[in-house]
Write a protein that holds these residues in place. Sequence first.
Motif, PDB file in Angstrom:
ATOM      1  N   ARG A  82      38.844  36.467  40.790  1.00  0.00           N
ATOM      2  CA  ARG A  82      38.004  37.017  41.857  1.00  0.00           C
ATOM      3  C   ARG A  82      38.845  37.448  43.060  1.00  0.00           C
ATOM      4  NH1 ARG A  82      34.108  33.356  39.699  1.00  0.00           N
ATOM      5  NH2 ARG A  82      34.966  31.583  40.855  1.00  0.00           N
ATOM      6  N   LYS A  83      39.833  36.649  43.408  1.00  0.00           N
ATOM      7  CA  LYS A  83      40.706  37.001  44.534  1.00  0.00           C
ATOM      8  C   LYS A  83      41.539  38.250  44.213  1.00  0.00           C
ATOM      9  CE  LYS A  83      41.155  32.333  46.483  1.00  0.00           C
ATOM     10  NZ  LYS A  83      42.084  31.218  46.790  1.00  0.00           N
ATOM     11  N   LEU A  84      42.008  38.338  42.968  1.00  0.00           N
ATOM     12  CA  LEU A  84      42.789  39.513  42.572  1.00  0.00           C
ATOM     13  C   LEU A  84      41.915  40.770  42.567  1.00  0.00           C
ATOM     14  CD1 LEU A  84      44.830  37.923  39.634  1.00  0.00           C
ATOM     15  CD2 LEU A  84      45.783  38.737  41.795  1.00  0.00           C
ATOM     16  N   VAL A  85      40.690  40.640  42.066  1.00  0.00           N
ATOM     17  CA  VAL A  85      39.773  41.782  42.021  1.00  0.00           C
ATOM     18  C   VAL A  85      39.459  42.273  43.429  1.00  0.00           C
ATOM     19  CG1 VAL A  85      37.400  42.485  41.458  1.00  0.00           C
ATOM     20  CG2 VAL A  85      38.771  41.210  39.787  1.00  0.00           C
ATOM     21  N   ALA A  86      39.330  41.356  44.367  1.00  0.00           N
ATOM     22  CA  ALA A  86      39.010  41.730  45.748  1.00  0.00           C
ATOM     23  C   ALA A  86      40.075  42.629  46.357  1.00  0.00           C
ATOM     24  CB  ALA A  86      38.828  40.477  46.598  1.00  0.00           C
ATOM     25  N   ASN A  87      41.276  42.595  45.787  1.00  0.00           N
ATOM     26  CA  ASN A  87      42.375  43.409  46.310  1.00  0.00           C
ATOM     27  C   ASN A  87      42.731  44.567  45.373  1.00  0.00           C
ATOM     28  OD1 ASN A  87      44.413  43.827  48.365  1.00  0.00           O
ATOM     29  ND2 ASN A  87      45.936  43.148  46.858  1.00  0.00           N
ATOM     30  N   ALA A  88      41.927  44.764  44.315  1.00  0.00           N
ATOM     31  CA  ALA A  88      42.261  45.754  43.288  1.00  0.00           C
ATOM     32  C   ALA A  88      41.457  47.027  43.466  1.00  0.00           C
ATOM     33  CB  ALA A  88      42.022  45.175  41.897  1.00  0.00           C
ATOM     34  N   ASP A  89      41.992  48.103  42.914  1.00  0.00           N
ATOM     35  CA  ASP A  89      41.280  49.382  42.833  1.00  0.00           C
ATOM     36  C   ASP A  89      40.762  49.639  41.422  1.00  0.00           C
ATOM     37  OD1 ASP A  89      41.912  50.701  45.581  1.00  0.00           O
ATOM     38  OD2 ASP A  89      43.865  49.991  44.860  1.00  0.00           O
ATOM     39  N   VAL A  90      41.527  49.189  40.436  1.00  0.00           N
ATOM     40  CA  VAL A  90      41.218  49.495  39.033  1.00  0.00           C
ATOM     41  C   VAL A  90      41.405  48.231  38.203  1.00  0.00           C
ATOM     42  CG1 VAL A  90      41.830  50.896  37.019  1.00  0.00           C
ATOM     43  CG2 VAL A  90      42.030  51.876  39.322  1.00  0.00           C
ATOM     44  N   VAL A  91      40.482  47.991  37.286  1.00  0.00           N
ATOM     45  CA  VAL A  91      40.621  46.923  36.286  1.00  0.00           C
ATOM     46  C   VAL A  91      40.605  47.585  34.914  1.00  0.00           C
ATOM     47  CG1 VAL A  91      39.525  44.914  35.206  1.00  0.00           C
ATOM     48  CG2 VAL A  91      39.569  45.126  37.702  1.00  0.00           C
ATOM     49  N   VAL A  92      41.606  47.294  34.102  1.00  0.00           N
ATOM     50  CA  VAL A  92      41.706  47.831  32.745  1.00  0.00           C
ATOM     51  C   VAL A  92      41.446  46.693  31.763  1.00  0.00           C
ATOM     52  CG1 VAL A  92      43.205  48.922  31.035  1.00  0.00           C
ATOM     53  CG2 VAL A  92      43.362  49.590  33.444  1.00  0.00           C
ATOM     54  N   ALA A  93      40.464  46.873  30.876  1.00  0.00           N
ATOM     55  CA  ALA A  93      40.138  45.817  29.911  1.00  0.00           C
ATOM     56  C   ALA A  93      39.519  46.449  28.678  1.00  0.00           C
ATOM     57  CB  ALA A  93      39.169  44.807  30.538  1.00  0.00           C
ATOM     58  N   ASN A  94      40.314  46.685  27.649  1.00  0.00           N
ATOM     59  CA  ASN A  94      39.789  47.294  26.420  1.00  0.00           C
ATOM     60  C   ASN A  94      39.262  46.199  25.489  1.00  0.00           C
ATOM     61  OD1 ASN A  94      42.653  46.701  26.281  1.00  0.00           O
ATOM     62  ND2 ASN A  94      42.706  47.670  24.269  1.00  0.00           N
TER      63      ASN A  94
END
Length: 393
Positions: A82-94
């Motif tokens: 959650r902390k990493l996502v709060a600072n992210a622009d893109v999440v890649v998950a195939n």
Amino acid sequence: MKVLEGINVLDFGRFIAGPFCSALLADYGADVIRIDRVGGGEDRFIVPVTEQGEGALFLQVNRNKRSMTLDLDSPEGREIVRKLVANADVVVANMPPRTLRSLGLDYESLRSIKPDIILVASSAFGNNEAVRDRVGFDGVGQALSGAVHIAGTPDQPQKAMVPVVDFATAFSCALGVMLALYERQRSGIGQEVSASLLCTGLNMASGALIEEALLGLDRHAMRNRASGYAPSDIFKARDGWFITQVIGRPMFQRWTQLVGRPDLLDDPRFADDTLRGENGELLSDVMTGWCADKTLAEALDALEQARIPASPVNSPRQVLQDETIKAAEVIRWMDYPGAPKKVPIFATPVSLSRTPPEIRFRPPLTGEHTDEILADIGVDAKAIVDLRARKII
């Protein structure tokens, strides 16, 4: 300044379609963090080539990334995500949608943390309910598309031995990211980027599929010959094999002059590409006779002089020694811990003249950057030691 400098990407991808998408983003300057399982994900160790067991394709599709290990099933691991996502622009998950939801990586969960997040979620068969949770690899995409049926021989279908559908899906996903980032500049919100191996494979086989839908020819395998033009085949010179493809009347005319058969130009059996394809076996026989007493170099030089596309059929060893490939400067040789020699990493397939991509650093070891990534989100050294002791990282 790099095109994607300042863009932060979390890579939960596995195998090729997800990781190569994020590698392309990293080549253009994005900061990509690969989230590895504690001990390393299974895709790291396929076709091992280093002392630690890193696989050959893993090295190609994970350059320019940092790696941290994380137990995604633990509450502490979920909080770090959650902390990493709060600072992210893109999440890649195939991954299939069901898996994404179970890990809290589905789009609804991610945007509840960061409304402008972009999720890149490729799958085997797409998002329709009837197929969305089925699993598949590159070969499945090839086989379903019809491509495997028309390769090889009528008695033995043949898939491509390189993962063309996986890589093409990765390119599509990278394009989707760029479109979503561009649109976000206007709307201020993110969205989900979807792609599937099935849809990629169907696009790649679309010429054969449209022909079948309209003409009903029920094509069967023709080994290496093309169905719609000729001569297009793989031929044997005295000391090796080569491929050549003749398309269109002007090129066919040059070919007839080259092989000393100008009479073929006005033969009604070869009046256009379609007829040449239908009678391609005859033209392949002519070509086979022409090159039988020539060396590979002689045949290729003559074809080049006639401006007819051709190349040797290289083995992997010959690829690394090929003078044309060396002259193109498309291989970056890099040191990697535990590798017996320098590793060839192959250049980004698309470049820009003013802001070109760059392979800046080697693929990461498992969890190599865990401590620095956690420090970046405010986890202190004592807490990091505790997380490691409890195998959260």
